[in-house]
Design a protein around this motif. Structure first.
Motif, PDB file in Angstrom:
ATOM      1  N   ALA A  87     -58.509 -20.035 -32.177  1.00 55.18           N
ATOM      2  CA  ALA A  87     -58.185 -18.819 -31.418  1.00 55.18           C
ATOM      3  C   ALA A  87     -58.658 -17.599 -32.207  1.00 55.18           C
ATOM      4  O   ALA A  87     -58.419 -17.508 -33.405  1.00 55.18           O
ATOM      5  CB  ALA A  87     -56.686 -18.741 -31.163  1.00 55.18           C
ATOM      6  N   ARG A  88     -59.341 -16.692 -31.543  1.00 59.59           N
ATOM      7  CA  ARG A  88     -59.926 -15.546 -32.244  1.00 59.59           C
ATOM      8  C   ARG A  88     -59.408 -14.199 -31.726  1.00 59.59           C
ATOM      9  O   ARG A  88     -59.954 -13.146 -32.034  1.00 59.59           O
ATOM     10  CB  ARG A  88     -61.465 -15.584 -32.128  1.00 59.59           C
ATOM     11  N   SER A  89     -58.365 -14.233 -30.936  1.00 56.00           N
ATOM     12  CA  SER A  89     -57.791 -12.984 -30.428  1.00 56.00           C
ATOM     13  C   SER A  89     -56.361 -13.265 -29.989  1.00 56.00           C
ATOM     14  O   SER A  89     -55.952 -14.422 -29.828  1.00 56.00           O
ATOM     15  CB  SER A  89     -58.597 -12.482 -29.228  1.00 56.00           C
ATOM     16  N   TRP A  90     -55.608 -12.189 -29.803  1.00 62.15           N
ATOM     17  CA  TRP A  90     -54.232 -12.333 -29.314  1.00 62.15           C
ATOM     18  C   TRP A  90     -54.244 -13.003 -27.937  1.00 62.15           C
ATOM     19  O   TRP A  90     -53.423 -13.845 -27.627  1.00 62.15           O
ATOM     20  CB  TRP A  90     -53.576 -10.952 -29.274  1.00 62.15           C
ATOM     21  N   ARG A  91     -55.239 -12.649 -27.142  1.00 65.76           N
ATOM     22  CA  ARG A  91     -55.315 -13.239 -25.793  1.00 65.76           C
ATOM     23  C   ARG A  91     -55.453 -14.765 -25.892  1.00 65.76           C
ATOM     24  O   ARG A  91     -54.790 -15.512 -25.162  1.00 65.76           O
ATOM     25  CB  ARG A  91     -56.500 -12.634 -25.023  1.00 65.76           C
ATOM     26  N   GLU A  92     -56.297 -15.208 -26.814  1.00 61.86           N
ATOM     27  CA  GLU A  92     -56.495 -16.651 -26.960  1.00 61.86           C
ATOM     28  C   GLU A  92     -55.251 -17.337 -27.509  1.00 61.86           C
ATOM     29  O   GLU A  92     -54.920 -18.455 -27.107  1.00 61.86           O
ATOM     30  CB  GLU A  92     -57.714 -16.925 -27.852  1.00 61.86           C
TER      31      GLU A  92
ATOM     32  N   ARG B 263     -52.205 -16.324 -27.035  1.00 59.71           N
ATOM     33  CA  ARG B 263     -51.297 -16.356 -25.872  1.00 59.71           C
ATOM     34  C   ARG B 263     -51.593 -17.533 -24.973  1.00 59.71           C
ATOM     35  O   ARG B 263     -50.692 -18.250 -24.540  1.00 59.71           O
ATOM     36  CB  ARG B 263     -51.473 -15.086 -25.044  1.00 59.71           C
ATOM     37  N   GLU B 264     -52.872 -17.702 -24.681  1.00 63.46           N
ATOM     38  CA  GLU B 264     -53.277 -18.793 -23.785  1.00 63.46           C
ATOM     39  C   GLU B 264     -52.948 -20.146 -24.386  1.00 63.46           C
ATOM     40  O   GLU B 264     -52.504 -21.052 -23.691  1.00 63.46           O
ATOM     41  CB  GLU B 264     -54.780 -18.706 -23.486  1.00 63.46           C
ATOM     42  N   GLN B 265     -53.161 -20.272 -25.702  1.00 57.19           N
ATOM     43  CA  GLN B 265     -52.954 -21.584 -26.339  1.00 57.19           C
ATOM     44  C   GLN B 265     -51.490 -21.896 -26.574  1.00 57.19           C
ATOM     45  O   GLN B 265     -51.096 -23.050 -26.502  1.00 57.19           O
ATOM     46  CB  GLN B 265     -53.688 -21.626 -27.680  1.00 57.19           C
TER      47      GLN B 265
ATOM     48  N   THR C   2     -50.950 -12.745 -35.434  1.00 58.96           N
ATOM     49  CA  THR C   2     -52.295 -13.191 -35.056  1.00 58.96           C
ATOM     50  C   THR C   2     -53.346 -12.461 -35.881  1.00 58.96           C
ATOM     51  O   THR C   2     -54.250 -13.078 -36.445  1.00 58.96           O
ATOM     52  CB  THR C   2     -52.544 -12.928 -33.553  1.00 58.96           C
TER      53      THR C   2
END
Ligand code: FES
Length: 56
Positions: free
Chosen positions: A22-27, A29-31, A49
């Motif tokens: 994961a390379r971002s907060w969004r990723e 969150r998704e994971q 993160t």
């Protein structure tokens, strides 16, 4: 330590998500689901993160 009580996500789980790519907060969150319910944990989740990514 639990960061997200709604989804039961720990700081370890966030760091692990970053280790797994994961390379971002969004990723993160998704994971992990962190921050996807009430959103109260978003600020702390984001900070952890960023810290985890900086350590990579
Ligand atoms: Fe994380 Fe509610 S504590 S979404």
């Amino acid at each position: 330590m639990y960061v997200c009580l709604c989804k039961g996500v720990s700081d370890k789980a966030i760091r692990q998500a970053v280790e797994e790519g994961a390379r971002s907060w969004r990723e993160v969150r998704e994971q992990t689901g962190c921050g996807t319910q009430c959103g109260k944990c978003a600020c702390v989740g984001k900070t952890i993160t960023r810290d985890a990514i900086a350590r990579e």
